[in-house]
Design an enzyme around this catalytic site. Structure first.
Site, PDB file in Angstrom:
ATOM      1  CG  HIS A 124      -4.056   1.507   4.354  1.00 42.68           C
ATOM      2  ND1 HIS A 124      -4.912   1.694   3.304  1.00 42.68           N
ATOM      3  CD2 HIS A 124      -2.934   2.197   4.037  1.00 42.68           C
ATOM      4  CE1 HIS A 124      -4.346   2.451   2.394  1.00 42.68           C
ATOM      5  NE2 HIS A 124      -3.123   2.766   2.827  1.00 42.68           N
ATOM      6  CB  SER A 144      -1.862   5.857   3.274  1.00 41.37           C
ATOM      7  OG  SER A 144      -1.023   4.863   2.789  1.00 41.37           O
TER       8      SER A 144
END
Lengths: 863, 424
Positions: free
Chosen positions: A185, A132
């Site tokens: 992230h 991610s």
């Protein structure tokens, strides 16, 4: 990017085929690491995750391995779905080698170093893994690129800079997805933004070097799906740009996209698949049934309702009660041998029961079925509970004759003895009703109907005295004079309804566990608990359930949601009537414990041994699959019948550029005739249903013969009439079949929830109807097919059944008529009004001689 | 179908429908009572059994709303009190219900013959040649099993159906006053038809007779609304005189507004409000009613050119989302759908819709049986199947809406005729 609304299988497939090399490698690596993670010897997650505290010179590999490793399959799939389109675009733009350099270099290391530093600064040590971070880096890059083209998004007058969208995603994911690393992230996104500002070219390896490597190794020629760094000389894919559509799928005009569902419908392959799916459904459904007796699919029974406590009490029935029993038996034997009438017998029994101090009452009933009348008089007595308030009751039934018309010589005296014995106990919290009925089917039915005020007062008298809500019923069917070995538990109710499994389990537990006698089900006198015996038990149960007939005095209780079983001693053994009495006592003590109606355990089950069953969740799919096969075929035939219409619209579409003024001539389906035929078949079916249930017994066999004859000649006549007056097209035959199968599928799937076995039996017997079709050119094929269909017609199946079980047709039909009038069995409705019309429609289809299809087609095209 | 309708065929249709109903009533005496008890047909606000209860109290000079069983309009009471007792001479009740069905069919016939569905004042469909005659449409209505079942179940919603159809029939024949009076009756009986007033006013406005036309829509609407108010006021006054108090307002409309009777039905409200915590109840009542009424404005504005289409779609939506729907509402919607024969080729899911509605109408009673009688299922079984049932209906509403809009769009954009489009 492909969006859900435009999803198209062929396009998706071509997208997958055209994925470039690096994207493929990443995909495979992620899958590979997931597979490696399945074993438990080596913890690949511990080995490869990015753990701040573990970072050292020797563990720098973690910076490159963590994106490939995922927590679980869900995590991996979600990340794959997110990364593949992004990475594919990136690679298509920059080339495979650049990607390799960037993603094994700066784009991975910089965010991870950032992450580790921040994490160390905060003093935390959260391990991260998964792709991610890359997703966010790529999203950042994309957002910056969009920002350059399209700086603002205007919503309600507010300008929102487009580069902020990934930040929104970042927060949404942080809030909604558990265990997601906000920090990781954010680090990825930051690097993406920075790279998007144009710094990417400083991070990437120099292009001349890459080009040199590429040229030296001839990567473009050797590696499939390779994307070249050099976009000018060869084009990215080594072919000229004009002949490829690089970013397939995206950027198609908004208004005029062929709806994918329609495209799919047009696909000629779609019209070949459904019959196979249908066949597969039937096969899987049938095979499923045969897997059920295996240990893997069936379960051991267990007592679900804790209040029952079966076999936990000491039973005291015995001792001097045996003398009482002998005395009563003497009386009953005398009554039986003198051949007294029902009323006289009831008079004597009433005298005895009154003598015990119980309230008694009688009830008259008369049923008429198959030209005969079934009348009699029920006698019942109510033992009022010393500790109850007459709101609940349990019933002990002893029919004077059992279903085989044998006098219940031991059962009636045993019931009398038990009534006397129960009267002495002060522990009952529910009233006990003792019911003596003259026969095993009509008597109990009349009594239960009247108890619930659901009787027809012209035929069945109302009950003068009543007690509370019935909680359970046990019937004793004990006709054999000698000592017995085991107990046969009969549990099938009317219309295939079953008592709560807890009741059967309690009886099995008390008789088998406490008393040490065997328990048999479904007339399986010997049972070795192996596959064949289990299967046989299950199939016998299904057959009985499917027929839906009353199998004993208990059957009438079950439709009123009163759980009931009949206990039938059998075999040569050393158990005497006192043991039988103790079983009943134990069961009554258990029922007496109930705090509420039996509800815990299953109402839908198939038993295959006394301690093994399958529940509805496991067996229902097989019937549903069989029913679904009809629906699938119905939908398929509907699509097929619309097919010429589809092609002609396609023709018009291609031609519409030249001639715009013509409105599209849609070839419509001719619905009226097919609907009419199907309705006719359904309506006609009421006639056999009415006749077979209303003619007297002696005309049943001639009527059946006549019906058999008509059954054989009706389809040809109907088909000839149709051909003479309408000359239906192939489309119309398809529609006839489609509608009739739709109805069949609908009825069967509804029925499967009520009576699984009946739905399964009818479904399997009518399965061939899915595959019949008209034979326009071959009279022989028509005849053969019709003959085969005749072999599975309801009438033929009835004959075959009669031959197999060596019963006369009259017996079967009388039994069915009696069941219809007395117990309200609806199986005959299903046979005559569901199965037979579907069969008839199938025959009409087979015998059909459709009009010339080509001619029709040409006509419509010209129009 | 040929358009020629002779007197013989007309009479044949009506006699056929009447004979079918009468045959079921008289030859199968168990059926009317069975159907009267079915939750799919009788809701708390339309049940014939409850009407009997109210009638009994009314005849014994007790307020019919005592006991909280009767929730229907007070004017039913004198009407049914005039008829001989329904249990001893049921034939008169049967004849009344049959007559109401035939009257509805007559109104529907008029609507069909006006051709309003395919060519309204502001819009003419290029496909208008493709339509069914009034005969076919009336026959489809009269022989629809849902209509027959409603008639046999003697649900009082047939009166509302009749009033709504007459309102539309008056409107298309250029009689605004009659239309407003009829819709007032419908609204008085069942409340929800008041939501049909805006499109109905527009329909009346479009179909005014040229001689005495009002130019502007605002005064026209104001007049119409005042007619409705006047008629409803009159009806309320009558009701007050009959029952002697205003108690009927909370017992009839109040029940519909607050859903105080949670008897299961084919709709979506009862299960939701059974599960609801009391503190949220009033909020969600507001939400549900708002949801029901919000379609009126949107559809009326969007399909301004075809007010009859708005009425049809709204009736479909009400059949799904109103507080106490029954198959009677579906039968009213299905009665109007065949008027749109000309857009049928544009519909995409006809088979799916037919299959879903068929499956649901068979599985519904089966699951209700499992829940209530066999005791082996629970409320979720029945609720699940009502969801499917409503899914089928909403698919039909959506598909019809799509087809109507597509039809309009092809007039606006002739170059797009026959091409596939996608809604975004």
């Amino acid at each position: 990017m492909p969006s859900i609304t435009t999803f198209n299988t062929s396009r998706a497939r071509s997208y997958m085929v055209r994925l470039p090399l690096f994207t493929r490698l990443v995909l495979l690596a992620i899958l590979g690491f997931w597979l490696v993670g399945l074993q438990s010897v080596w913890d690949v997650r511990q080995w490869g995750a990015l753990i701040p505290k573990e970072m050292g010179l020797a563990t720098l590999y973690r910076m490159n391995t963590f994106p490939f490793i995922h927590l679980n399959v869900f995590h991996a799939v979600m990340n794959l779905l997110a990364i593949v389109p992004l990475l594919e675009r990136f690679e298509a733009e920059y080339g495979t080698l650049t990607c390799l350099g960037l993603f094994f270099g700066p784009l991975t290391t910089i965010p991870s170093i950032l992450y580790v530093l921040v994490e160390k600064g905060l003093g935390a040590n959260t391990a991260v893994m998964g792709a991610s971070m890359w997703v966010f880096t790529l999203l950042g890059l994309e957002a910056m690129r969009t920002y350059k083209l399209n700086p603002n998004l205007v919503i309600l007058g507010y300008s929102i800079p487009t580069w902020t969208t990934p930040i929104g995603i970042l927060f949404v994911i942080a809030v909604l997805v558990p265990n997601s690393s906000f920090l990781g992230h954010a680090a990825g996104l930051g690097v993406g933004y920075v790279a998007g500002f144009g710094l990417l070219k400083y991070l990437a390896p120099p292009e001349w070097a890459l080009r040199w490597i590429e040229g030296k190794l001839n990567l473009l020629g050797r590696l499939p799906h390779y994307v070249s760094v050099d976009q000018k000389t060869y084009g990215r894919f080594g072919v000229l740009p004009s002949s490829n559509s690089s970013t397939g799928g995206s950027g198609v005009g908004l208004g005029l996209v062929g709806t994918s569902a329609l495209a799919l419908r047009r696909d000629p392959r779609m019209l070949k698949v459904p019959p196979y799916i249908s066949l597969l459904c039937i096969l899987v459904g049938a095979v499923w049934l045969f897997l059920l007796p295996l240990n893997e699919y069936s379960r051991r029974t267990y007592i679900s309702e804790n209040a029952l406590l079966p076999g936990q009490v000491h039973t005291y029935f015995g001792g001097s009660d045996q003398n009482v029993f002998r005395a009563y038996k003497q009386e009953v034997n005398a009554l039986a041998e003198q051949g007294k009438s029902n009323t006289e017998i009831n008079g004597k029994l009433e005298e005895i029961v009154r003598g015990l101090g119980l309230k008694t009452a009688r009830q008259n009933f008369t049923y008429a079925a198959a030209g005969r009348t079934y009348q009699g008089e029920n006698l019942y007595a109510i033992l009022q509970a010393p500790r109850g308030d007459a709101t609940e009751a349990i019933v002990l039934v002893a029919a004077w004759e059992n279903v085989k018309k044998e006098v219940n010589r031991q059962g009636v005296p045993l019931t009398l003895t038990l009534a006397r014995y129960f009267k002495r106990w002060s522990l009952w919290s529910k009233d006990i009703i003792i019911l003596f009925s003259p026969d095993s089917i009509a008597g109990p039915q009349a009594w239960v109907d009247a108890y619930h005020d659901a009787h027809d007062t012209s035929r069945v008298a109302s009950l003068p005295i009543k007690s509370g809500a019935l909680q359970g019923a046990i019937a004793i069917d004990y006709a054999q004079e000698h000592r017995f070995q085991s107990i046969h538990v009969v549990y099938d109710g009317v219309n295939g309804q079953l008592p709560n499994l807890d009741l059967i389990n309690s009886v099995v537990n008390i008789a088998g566990g406490q008393m040490g006698m065997g328990v048999a089900l479904q007339e399986m006198w010997q049972h070795n608990d192996q596959y064949p015996d289990r299967l046989r038990t299950m199939l016998r149960g299904m057959l009985k359930q499917g027929l839906g007939l009353a199998s004993g005095p208990h059957s009438s209780f079950i439709p009123y949601h009163v759980d009931a079983v009949t206990l039938q001693p059998f075999g040569e053994g050393w158990q005497d009537e006192m043991a039988m009495g103790r079983v009943v006592e134990g069961t009554f003590r258990s029922l007496n414990n109930l705090l509420e109606h039996l509800h815990q355990s299953f109402f839908f089950y198939l038993l295959m041994q006394r301690e093994r069953f399958v529940s509805i969740g496991t067996y229902l799919p097989s019937a549903m699959l069989v029913a679904a096969n009809f629906t699938i075929m119905a939908i398929f035939l509907w699509m097929k019948s619309g097919q010429p219409a589809e092609t002609s619209t396609a023709d018009i579409k291609s031609g519409s550029e030249s001639d715009k003024s013509t409105p599209p001539p849609t070839v419509e389906r001719e619905l009226f005739l097919p609907i009419g035929v199907v309705i006719l078949c359904q309506t006609v079916s009421v006639i056999p249903l009415y006749l077979f249930n209303h003619v007297p017994e002696n005309t049943l066999t001639p009527l059946f013969g006549l019906f058999f004859l008509i059954n054989t000649i009706l389809p040809p006549i109907l088909s000839n009439l149709l051909t003479t007056f309408h000359r239906p097209t192939l489309q119309q035959y398809n529609l006839i079949k489609s509608f009739s199968l739709l109805l069949l599928g609908m009825f069967l799937s509804s029925l499967a929830t009520l009576n699984f076995s009946l739905a399964m039996i009818i479904g399997l017997l009518s399965a061939p109807l899915s595959f019949v079709k008209p034979f326009p050119n071959s009279a022989a094929a028509r005849a053969v097919c019709f003959a085969l269909l005749n072999a599975i017609s309801p009438a033929a199946v009835l004959l075959a059944g009669a031959a197999y079980w060596k019963l006369s047709v009259t017996t079967i039909l009388t039994e069915a008529a009696v069941a219809w009038h007395v117990s309200g069995t609806y199986s005959s409705v299903l046979v005559w009004c569901v199965w037979w019309p579907a069969w008839l429609a199938g025959c009409v289809t087979v015998l059909g001689r459709p009009g010339d299809k080509e001619e029709e087609k040409n006509k419509t095209k010209k129009a | 179908m040929d358009g020629k309708v002779t007197v013989g065929r007309t009479a044949g249709l009506y006699v056929g429908a009447a004979v079918l109903r009468l045959a079921i009533f008289t030859l199968l005496p168990g059926i009317p009572d069975l159907l009267t008890g079915r939750v799919e047909i009788s809701t708390p606000v339309t049940s014939f059994k409850r009407l009997q209860e109210g009638l009994f109290l009314y005849n014994h000079n007790v307020s019919p709303y005592d006991g909280g069983v009767y929730h229907q309009a007070p004017l039913f009471l004198p009407l049914f009190a005039l008829l001989p007792n329904a249990s001893s001479y049921p034939i008169f009740t049967y004849l009344l219900y049959i007559a109401v069905d035939l009257l509805s069919a007559g109104a529907l016939w008029k609507i069909a013959d006006s051709g309003e569905a395919a060519s309204s004042a502001l819009f003419t469909s290029p496909r208008k040649e493709r339509r069914w005659s009034g005969f076919v449409i009336a026959a489809v209505f009269l022989f629809n099993p849902f209509t027959v079942a409603t008639c046999i179940g003697r649900s009082t919603s047939v009166f509302t159906t009749c009033a709504i159809l007459h309102a539309i029939a008056k409107a298309v024949s250029g009689n605004p006053f009659g239309a407003m009076v009829a819709i007032s009756f419908a609204g008085y009986l069942s409340l929800y038809p008041f939501l049909l007033v805006p499109p109905l006013v527009l329909l009346c406005y479009d179909k005014q007779r040229s001689g005495r036309a009002t130019k502007s829509v605002i005064p026209f609407a104001a007049t119409s609304v005042s007619v409705v108010a006047g008629v409803v006021g009159f009806l309320f006054g009558m009701s007050y005189l009959i029952t002697g108090s205003w108690e009927f307002l909370p017992s009839t409309y109040g029940v519909q507004l607050t859903l105080s009777d949670l008897t299961p039905n084919v709709g979506l409200w009862w299960y939701f409000f059974i599960e609801m915590f009391d503190s949220f109840r009033s909020f969600f009542l507001g939400v549900f009613w708002l949801h029901l009424s919000c379609y009126v404005g949107g559809l009326t504005i969007r399909i301004r050119q075809q007010p009859l289409a708005v009425l049809t779609l709204l009736l479909g939506i009400f059949g799904i989302f109103k507080p106490y729907p029954s198959i009677s509402d579906t039968s009213l919607f299905l009665a109007l759908v065949p008027l749109y024969r000309h857009v049928f080729p544009l519909m995409r899911y006809t088979f799916v819709i037919a299959a879903v509605i068929l499956y649901a109408s068979f599985l519904g009673p089966a699951f209700y049986y499992l829940w209530i009688y066999a005791g082996s299922g629970n409320a979720n079984f029945f609720y699940a199947i009502t969801l499917v049932w409503n899914l089928g209906q909403s698919l039909l509403v959506c598909d019809l809406l799509f087809a109507v809009l597509r039809d309009e769009w092809e007039v606006e954009r002739p170059e797009m005729v026959g091409k596939e489009i996608r809604q975004i």
